[in-house]
Design a protein around this motif. Structure first.
Motif, PDB file in Angstrom:
ATOM      1  N   UNK A  11     -30.461  -1.346 -14.516  1.00 32.30           N
ATOM      2  CA  UNK A  11     -30.547   0.113 -14.474  1.00 32.30           C
ATOM      3  C   UNK A  11     -31.068   0.602 -13.128  1.00 32.30           C
ATOM      4  N   UNK A  12     -32.015  -0.144 -12.556  1.00 37.05           N
ATOM      5  CA  UNK A  12     -32.526   0.217 -11.234  1.00 37.05           C
ATOM      6  C   UNK A  12     -31.423   0.108 -10.188  1.00 37.05           C
ATOM      7  N   UNK A  13     -30.626  -0.953 -10.273  1.00 36.06           N
ATOM      8  CA  UNK A  13     -29.531  -1.133  -9.323  1.00 36.06           C
ATOM      9  C   UNK A  13     -28.479  -0.039  -9.467  1.00 36.06           C
ATOM     10  N   UNK A  26     -29.950   4.457 -12.492  1.00 36.84           N
ATOM     11  CA  UNK A  26     -29.968   5.233 -13.723  1.00 36.84           C
ATOM     12  C   UNK A  26     -31.405   5.358 -14.198  1.00 36.84           C
ATOM     13  N   UNK A  27     -32.172   6.149 -13.477  1.00 38.44           N
ATOM     14  CA  UNK A  27     -33.597   6.247 -13.747  1.00 38.44           C
ATOM     15  C   UNK A  27     -33.899   7.042 -15.015  1.00 38.44           C
ATOM     16  N   UNK A  28     -33.010   7.950 -15.390  1.00 35.69           N
ATOM     17  CA  UNK A  28     -33.245   8.708 -16.618  1.00 35.69           C
ATOM     18  C   UNK A  28     -33.224   7.773 -17.828  1.00 35.69           C
ATOM     19  N   UNK A  29     -32.238   6.874 -17.876  1.00 32.88           N
ATOM     20  CA  UNK A  29     -32.175   5.920 -18.976  1.00 32.88           C
ATOM     21  C   UNK A  29     -33.324   4.926 -18.895  1.00 32.88           C
ATOM     22  N   UNK A  45     -36.325   5.504 -17.742  1.00 29.53           N
ATOM     23  CA  UNK A  45     -37.538   6.172 -18.210  1.00 29.53           C
ATOM     24  C   UNK A  45     -37.557   6.313 -19.726  1.00 29.53           C
ATOM     25  N   UNK A  46     -36.385   6.484 -20.336  1.00 31.60           N
ATOM     26  CA  UNK A  46     -36.308   6.608 -21.785  1.00 31.60           C
ATOM     27  C   UNK A  46     -36.508   5.247 -22.456  1.00 31.60           C
ATOM     28  N   UNK A  47     -36.144   4.178 -21.771  1.00 31.52           N
ATOM     29  CA  UNK A  47     -36.155   2.855 -22.382  1.00 31.52           C
ATOM     30  C   UNK A  47     -37.545   2.209 -22.388  1.00 31.52           C
ATOM     31  N   UNK A  48     -38.346   2.476 -21.355  1.00 32.10           N
ATOM     32  CA  UNK A  48     -39.650   1.811 -21.241  1.00 32.10           C
ATOM     33  C   UNK A  48     -40.538   2.038 -22.470  1.00 32.10           C
ATOM     34  N   UNK A  49     -40.680   3.262 -22.979  1.00 33.79           N
ATOM     35  CA  UNK A  49     -41.512   3.432 -24.180  1.00 33.79           C
ATOM     36  C   UNK A  49     -41.002   2.633 -25.382  1.00 33.79           C
ATOM     37  N   UNK A  50     -39.693   2.515 -25.515  1.00 30.97           N
ATOM     38  CA  UNK A  50     -39.131   1.714 -26.600  1.00 30.97           C
ATOM     39  C   UNK A  50     -39.461   0.237 -26.408  1.00 30.97           C
ATOM     40  N   UNK A  51     -39.363  -0.238 -25.180  1.00 31.13           N
ATOM     41  CA  UNK A  51     -39.757  -1.620 -24.879  1.00 31.13           C
ATOM     42  C   UNK A  51     -41.203  -1.861 -25.283  1.00 31.13           C
ATOM     43  N   UNK A  52     -42.064  -0.939 -24.955  1.00 29.09           N
ATOM     44  CA  UNK A  52     -43.485  -1.112 -25.278  1.00 29.09           C
ATOM     45  C   UNK A  52     -43.706  -1.108 -26.787  1.00 29.09           C
ATOM     46  N   UNK A  53     -42.953  -0.273 -27.490  1.00 33.25           N
ATOM     47  CA  UNK A  53     -43.092  -0.195 -28.944  1.00 33.25           C
ATOM     48  C   UNK A  53     -42.623  -1.491 -29.602  1.00 33.25           C
ATOM     49  N   UNK A  54     -41.528  -2.053 -29.095  1.00 33.80           N
ATOM     50  CA  UNK A  54     -40.961  -3.270 -29.686  1.00 33.80           C
ATOM     51  C   UNK A  54     -41.700  -4.519 -29.210  1.00 33.80           C
ATOM     52  N   UNK A  55     -42.169  -4.490 -27.946  1.00 31.50           N
ATOM     53  CA  UNK A  55     -42.864  -5.650 -27.385  1.00 31.50           C
ATOM     54  C   UNK A  55     -42.045  -6.418 -26.374  1.00 31.50           C
ATOM     55  N   UNK A  56     -41.118  -5.733 -25.693  1.00 27.44           N
ATOM     56  CA  UNK A  56     -40.292  -6.373 -24.671  1.00 27.44           C
ATOM     57  C   UNK A  56     -40.945  -6.243 -23.298  1.00 27.44           C
ATOM     58  N   UNK A 100     -40.959   7.050 -27.512  1.00 26.48           N
ATOM     59  CA  UNK A 100     -39.951   5.988 -27.468  1.00 26.48           C
ATOM     60  C   UNK A 100     -38.540   6.546 -27.552  1.00 26.48           C
ATOM     61  N   UNK A 101     -37.597   5.793 -27.037  1.00 26.68           N
ATOM     62  CA  UNK A 101     -36.195   6.172 -27.083  1.00 26.68           C
ATOM     63  C   UNK A 101     -35.777   6.408 -28.531  1.00 26.68           C
ATOM     64  N   UNK A 102     -35.166   7.538 -28.771  1.00 28.59           N
ATOM     65  CA  UNK A 102     -34.714   7.850 -30.125  1.00 28.59           C
ATOM     66  C   UNK A 102     -33.196   7.687 -30.198  1.00 28.59           C
ATOM     67  N   UNK A 103     -32.672   7.431 -31.393  1.00 30.31           N
ATOM     68  CA  UNK A 103     -31.213   7.399 -31.522  1.00 30.31           C
ATOM     69  C   UNK A 103     -30.631   8.731 -31.083  1.00 30.31           C
ATOM     70  N   UNK A 104     -29.449   8.682 -30.478  1.00 29.12           N
ATOM     71  CA  UNK A 104     -28.801   9.909 -30.053  1.00 29.12           C
ATOM     72  C   UNK A 104     -28.358  10.694 -31.282  1.00 29.12           C
ATOM     73  N   UNK A 105     -28.009  11.974 -31.118  1.00 27.43           N
ATOM     74  CA  UNK A 105     -27.614  12.785 -32.274  1.00 27.43           C
ATOM     75  C   UNK A 105     -26.543  12.090 -33.111  1.00 27.43           C
ATOM     76  N   UNK A 106     -26.688  12.181 -34.420  1.00 25.65           N
ATOM     77  CA  UNK A 106     -25.783  11.463 -35.317  1.00 25.65           C
ATOM     78  C   UNK A 106     -24.453  12.192 -35.424  1.00 25.65           C
TER      79      UNK A 106
END
Length: 408
Positions: free
Chosen positions: A298-300, A303-306, A308-319, A386-392
């Motif tokens: 993503x850095x390469x 895509x910094x917006x994605x 930034x959204x992903x890091x909190x999810x990583x922390x929640x899951x433990x990645x 954390x990253x939430x699922x996109x609109x259903x």
């Protein structure tokens, strides 16, 4: 799987035809609580002389779940190396047994080893995954390492397993880190396939189908991943964990199975392969290293917006979010080892980021670590969800879109 010369390209003439070679994975997949107790019955439906390939811990987990392959069945042990050497050694033993089917009981490394024996002997193979850490039990490719644990080859198989028998009760009893790694490895399916296919001008139908499978996995991982981890923590095999097993073990294999090189690996796995050049990263699972690779990709891609959204999810899951969290210090020497593989001229990182090189890989790793540290500070202060699922809807969440369509 599309051939390299024709995949995702416009036909040179009206008469030319793209050559398709689709290998979607296992011929059959079953998953239910208590499936280990039924393995012998499934084997006996089509075969008479099975031979088991397994590991010490894998076989113990299988037997603890009441698993059986039948009476007087030879049980061979692999050495954990996933090397050509061990595959050849086991091949000789399997041939000596005059077996008519291989039954692989274990995790991804065991399944890849057994699939190597399957490839050597052309015997059918049945896989029984004991952890949900990769899609190796279902996929039609094997990854091979050298004696020091460095990845050296990815070999496509003629076809996937005849049957995958998944028992969530075994997976619920396995250490949590394997499911966490499986979520990381499977999450990469979307980011890598999308990163590749954004460069295609005329994707084949199978490419698109593979990308859609990647989207399904991503939706389930984001929506149910943390609940599945909690199920493992409690040792409970519920439907949420069952979904994770389906997505990680089987559905994920359809991404590369249908899309081939346009859905298999790019930046995240290239970084993983580079990390295997650092022996210290052996403490991390395959999926944990791949998950860190997603951030570098993503850095390469800037895509910094994605990101930034992903890091909190990583922390929640433990990645892992920083280089040190995969087991190695970010020294210039270690960064150079990773970059030599991930950013070299033959790296498949270029499938997603064509201009990537060693210097850019090093720079991206540094930027990932810096930005992750900044987001960690924001999280500590109560910011960033954390990253939430996109609109259903059918445009963004395929599983919800299908459910809506079928209910009409």
């Amino acid at each position: 799987m599309s051939t390299p010369s024709t995949a995702g390209s416009t036909a040179a003439t009206k008469d030319s035809q793209t050559v398709m070679d689709v290998r979607p994975g296992a011929h059959r997949y079953v998953r239910f609580n208590g499936a280990a107790k039924k393995v012998a019955e499934y084997v006996a439906q089509d075969y008479r002389k099975p031979v088991v390939i397994t590991g010490e811990k894998s076989w113990e987990a299988f037997e603890n779940a009441g698993g059986t392959v039948g009476s007087d069945v030879p049980v061979l042990r692999y050495d954990g190396s996933v090397t050509f050497r061990n595959m050849d050694e086991l091949t000789e033993k399997v041939l000596d047994e005059e077996a008519d089917v291989i039954v692989a009981v274990g995790g991804g490394r065991l399944c890849d080893t057994a699939k190597g024996v399957h490839h050597n002997t052309n015997l059918p193979i049945i896989t029984v995954p004991t952890i949900a850490a990769t899609c190796a039990a279902s996929s039609s490719v094997i990854i091979v390492y050298d004696e020091h644990g460095k990845r050296i080859a990815g070999i496509p198989l003629r076809h996937g397993a005849e049957l995958v028998i998944a028992d969530p009760l075994i997976i619920a009893a396995a250490p949590e880190r394997y499911l966490v790694g499986g979520i990381g490895d499977t999450l990469a399916k979307w980011y890598e396939a999308e990163g590749i296919q954004r460069h295609l001008t005329n994707p084949e139908p199978a490419d698109t189908l593979g990308l859609m499978a990647a989207k399904v996995t991503r939706d389930y991982l984001v929506r149910e991943g943390d609940e599945a981890i909690e199920s493992v923590r409690r040792g409970v095999s519920d439907e949420t964990l069952g979904h994770m097993v389906d997505v990680i073990v089987h559905v994920a294999s359809c991404v590369g199975g249908f899309a081939g090189k346009n859905g298999r690996v790019s930046g995240a796995h290239a970084v993983h392969n580079g990390l295997t050049a650092c022996p210290e990263t052996k403490v991390s699972t395959h999926g944990q290293k791949v998950a860190y690779g997603i951030l570098v990709q993503l850095a390469a891609q800037r895509d910094w917006a994605e990101f930034d959204r992903l890091i909190p999810t990583y922390r929640k899951i433990g990645l892992p979010c920083r280089f040190v969290e995969v087991g190695a210090e970010p020294t210039p020497q270690n960064l150079a080892k990773v970059a030599e593989v991930a950013g070299g001229p033959d790296s498949f990182f270029k499938h997603a980021v064509p201009d990537i090189d060693e210097a850019k890989v090093v720079e991206c790793i540094k930027r990932v670590d810096e930005r992750a540290a900044t987001i960690d500070q924001q999280l500590a202060a109560g910011g960033s969800a954390p990253l939430e699922p996109e609109p259903a809807d059918s445009q963004t969440d395929i599983t919800a879109g299908l459910a809506e369509h079928l209910s009409r």
